[in-house]
Enzyme design. Sequence first.
Site, PDB file in Angstrom:
ATOM      1  N   ASN A   1       0.692   0.837 -12.750  1.00 50.66           N
ATOM      2  CA  ASN A   1       0.079   1.801 -13.722  1.00 50.66           C
ATOM      3  C   ASN A   1      -0.933   2.497 -13.063  1.00 50.66           C
ATOM      4  O   ASN A   1      -1.544   3.138 -13.376  1.00 50.66           O
ATOM      5  CB  ASN A   1      -0.856   0.717 -14.859  1.00 50.66           C
TER       6      ASN A   1
ATOM      7  N   ASP B   1       2.793  -4.317  -2.917  1.00 49.94           N
ATOM      8  CA  ASP B   1       1.561  -4.510  -2.808  1.00 49.94           C
ATOM      9  C   ASP B   1       1.259  -3.796  -1.356  1.00 49.94           C
ATOM     10  O   ASP B   1       1.483  -4.539  -0.093  1.00 49.94           O
ATOM     11  CB  ASP B   1       1.412  -5.982  -2.920  1.00 49.94           C
ATOM     12  N   THR B   2      -0.067  -3.644  -1.288  1.00 50.78           N
ATOM     13  CA  THR B   2      -0.615  -3.154  -0.251  1.00 50.78           C
ATOM     14  C   THR B   2      -2.548  -3.710   0.136  1.00 50.78           C
ATOM     15  O   THR B   2      -3.227  -3.965  -0.954  1.00 50.78           O
ATOM     16  CB  THR B   2      -1.192  -1.709  -0.501  1.00 50.78           C
TER      17      THR B   2
ATOM     18  N   PHE C   1      -7.833   7.551  -2.996  1.00 47.42           N
ATOM     19  CA  PHE C   1      -8.289   6.163  -2.880  1.00 47.42           C
ATOM     20  C   PHE C   1      -8.654   4.907  -2.734  1.00 47.42           C
ATOM     21  O   PHE C   1      -8.769   5.164  -1.176  1.00 47.42           O
ATOM     22  CB  PHE C   1      -7.483   5.837  -4.120  1.00 47.42           C
ATOM     23  N   GLY C   2      -9.453   4.245  -2.625  1.00 49.29           N
ATOM     24  CA  GLY C   2      -9.562   3.006  -2.256  1.00 49.29           C
ATOM     25  C   GLY C   2     -10.499   3.256  -0.927  1.00 49.29           C
ATOM     26  O   GLY C   2     -11.542   3.636  -0.942  1.00 49.29           O
TER      27      GLY C   2
ATOM     28  N   HIS D   1       1.206   3.972   5.109  1.00 47.41           N
ATOM     29  CA  HIS D   1       1.701   2.848   5.364  1.00 47.41           C
ATOM     30  C   HIS D   1       2.884   2.555   3.549  1.00 47.41           C
ATOM     31  O   HIS D   1       3.772   2.440   3.841  1.00 47.41           O
ATOM     32  CB  HIS D   1       0.863   1.916   4.643  1.00 47.41           C
ATOM     33  N   ARG D   2       2.415   3.488   2.372  1.00 48.78           N
ATOM     34  CA  ARG D   2       3.620   3.471   1.197  1.00 48.78           C
ATOM     35  C   ARG D   2       4.324   3.812   1.814  1.00 48.78           C
ATOM     36  O   ARG D   2       5.793   3.496   1.198  1.00 48.78           O
ATOM     37  CB  ARG D   2       2.410   3.756   0.517  1.00 48.78           C
TER      38      ARG D   2
END
Length: 198
Positions: free
Chosen positions: A8, A68-69, A148-149, A176-177
Site C-alpha cells: 500500500n 521487503d527491503t 522516502f525512507g 535495489h528495487r
Amino acid sequence: MEIIFASNNDHKIREIRSIIDSSIKLLSLHDMNIREDIPEEEPNLEGNALAKARYVHRITGMNVFADDTGLEVDALGGLPGVKSARFAGESKDFSANIDKLLLMLGSNKNRKAQFRTVIALIWENEEYLFEGIVEGQIINERRGIEGFGYDPVFIPDGKTRTFAEMPLKEKNEVSHRARAFEKLRTFLLQIKLNGNKP
Ligand code: IMP
C-alpha cells in the site's frame, strides 16, 4: 495479465508502475480492498516477502508478489536490515529512523551500506524469489527532498548525489528495487511469451 503487488506504499507502487511493462496490470492492496496491515515478523527479508505474498494469495487465490527491503549498514553488522521500517519505533517515522542511524554511526569512518530488496512471487501456486542490491555510502547529514525512507543520507556508488536529490528516473537506473523488479519483469515477460507457463 493481472498481478497483485502486495503493498500500500504509494511511492513504491509509482516506482514499480514506471518500471513494469504496461501490458501487465498491477493491482495494489487498495485496489483489492485489502485494508489490514500484513504482519512482517520474520527474521529476514526473504521470510517477510514470502509471508506477505502467501497472505494475499490465501485471501485472493490470485498471482501475487510482495517485496521487503532493508538498509544493511556494514559498521552496524547489517542493521537496520529487516528492522529498517521500525528502526526507531512502531511509528515507522522516516526522520526518527535516520536520526537513530546517524547517531549509531557517529563519526565511524566506515560508511559502507547497501539497500537490498527481496521479491517473493507466487505464480500459479509456485514460489519464486528475486533479489536486487545497490551499494553505497551513508553521509553525515540529510540532502534532498525526493523519495522516502533513508534516501536523504544514502549516496549510491558511482554517484555524487543522494537518492533524495535524484529524480525518480535516475534512482530507478540503479536502485535495489529497480534491480529486483527488472528480474521479476524479465520473468513475467518470459511467462507471457510461453503462454503463461514459467
Ligand atoms: P519496505 O520493506 O520496502 O517497506 O522497506 C522497509 C523500510 O526500508 C522502509 O520503511 C524504508 O525506511 C526503507 N526503504 C525501503 N526502500 C527504500 C528506498 O528506496 N529508499 C530509502 N529507504 C527505503
